[in-house]
Scaffold this motif. Structure first.
Motif, mmCIF file in Angstrom:
data_model
loop_
_atom_site.group_PDB
_atom_site.id
_atom_site.type_symbol
_atom_site.label_atom_id
_atom_site.label_comp_id
_atom_site.label_asym_id
_atom_site.label_seq_id
_atom_site.Cartn_x
_atom_site.Cartn_y
_atom_site.Cartn_z
ATOM 1 N N HIS A 117 -18.541 -7.041 25.665
ATOM 2 C CA HIS A 117 -17.934 -6.526 24.436
ATOM 3 C C HIS A 117 -18.700 -7.071 23.236
ATOM 4 O O HIS A 117 -18.699 -8.282 22.994
ATOM 5 C CB HIS A 117 -16.465 -6.930 24.359
ATOM 6 N N ARG A 132 -11.826 -8.751 22.633
ATOM 7 C CA ARG A 132 -12.617 -9.346 23.713
ATOM 8 C C ARG A 132 -14.070 -9.557 23.312
ATOM 9 O O ARG A 132 -14.937 -9.683 24.166
ATOM 10 C CB ARG A 132 -12.572 -8.443 24.949
ATOM 11 N N ARG A 135 -16.888 -11.358 25.360
ATOM 12 C CA ARG A 135 -16.429 -11.573 26.740
ATOM 13 C C ARG A 135 -17.021 -10.536 27.685
ATOM 14 O O ARG A 135 -17.370 -9.424 27.300
ATOM 15 C CB ARG A 135 -14.906 -11.515 26.802
#
Length: 269
Positions: A117, A132, A135
């Protein structure tokens, strides 16, 4: 014969980068834990930390003997964002999309069969999907991953299918995750045909998501955009009827800004 670039790698630099990467999911780490994770002697870890601390990339926590990332890492991240037209063009569109549908929007890319992301925007809602950014998640259980593989070029799809087939069954994040490789292959072909993907609590219980592909001026798939939110508010019907059209319009606008050709009559602005 040309030598591989790995022959020129400097081990000390590789160790320093591995040390920084160890903080990816950790706020603070001590010398002993870093030594264990990196497989290096404590003295070597301490010397690496001292060098990185002097350069401003790590700092010692004031209340413990542990270390944490420092501001130079943030500055480096901002430099990365400024140097990437994809991120520069995507962020305002993600913010607009998130505001329009009142759900969380993300931009993701494929890296080693995982979704990374890169950017996101979150609405001002008490109950919303979390950001996110930064991540990684497996591709097979996310709408972003399904689009990045399913709508990708034949080489990407073929490589991914071989990798998945070699695993047999896939890791289940929730009871709804597709774990059978043959079923996933069929699902990815459907995604390629329809030009978008959804996941209904496949990556996280209580979270549903839809994603659409982003192309550059050469027609190459370079990223995907998504909208995710609580399942109680963003079920399949809501996704297909209200979210997917706006999501695909956003993806088309971003593609156009990256130089992709658009069909006559498109809603791209």
């Amino acid at each position: 014969m040309k030598r591989p670039k790995s022959d020129y790698a400097i081990q000390t630099v590789s160790n320093a980068l591995s040390l920084l990467h160890a903080f990816h999911c950790e706020e603070e780490l001590g010398v002993t834990e870093l030594s264990r994770r990196l497989g290096l002697h404590k003295n070597n870890v301490f010397r690496l930390l001292a060098t990185l601390e002097q350069s401003g990339y790590v700092e010692q926590a004031p209340t413990s003997d542990s270390y944490r990332l420092s501001f130079a890492c943030l500055e480096l991240g901002h430099s990365f964002v400024r140097s990437r037209s994809l991120l520069r063009e995507a962020q305002p569109l993600l913010e607009e999309l998130s505001s329009d549908v009142q759900e969380t929007a993300h931009l993701g890319v494929l890296s080693e069969y995982e979704v990374v992301h890169l950017a996101g925007s979150q609405p001002d809602e008490l109950l919303s999907a979390g950001l996110r950014v930064g991540r990684r998640v497996p591709a097979h259980c996310t709408a972003l991953g399904k689009v990045l593989v399913g709508c990708g070029c034949e080489a990407v799809r073929g490589s991914y299918e071989r990798q998945v087939s070699g695993q047999g069954t896939l890791g289940a994040r929730t009871p709804a995750t597709i774990v059978d490789s043959l079923k996933l292959h069929e699902h990815l072909r459907e995604v390629a045909s329809q030009g978008f993907a959804i996941d209904l609590e496949e990556c996280g219980v209580g979270v549903c998501c839809a994603a659409a592909p982003v192309y550059d001026g050469t027609g190459r798939l370079v990223a995907a955009v998504s909208v995710s939110g609580p399942a109680v508010r963003l079920g399949q019907e809501q996704l297909l009827r209200h979210v997917v059209p706006k999501l695909m319009a956003c993806a088309e606008r971003l593609s156009a800004r990256l130089g992709a050709a658009v069909a006559s009559g498109s809603s791209i602005a």
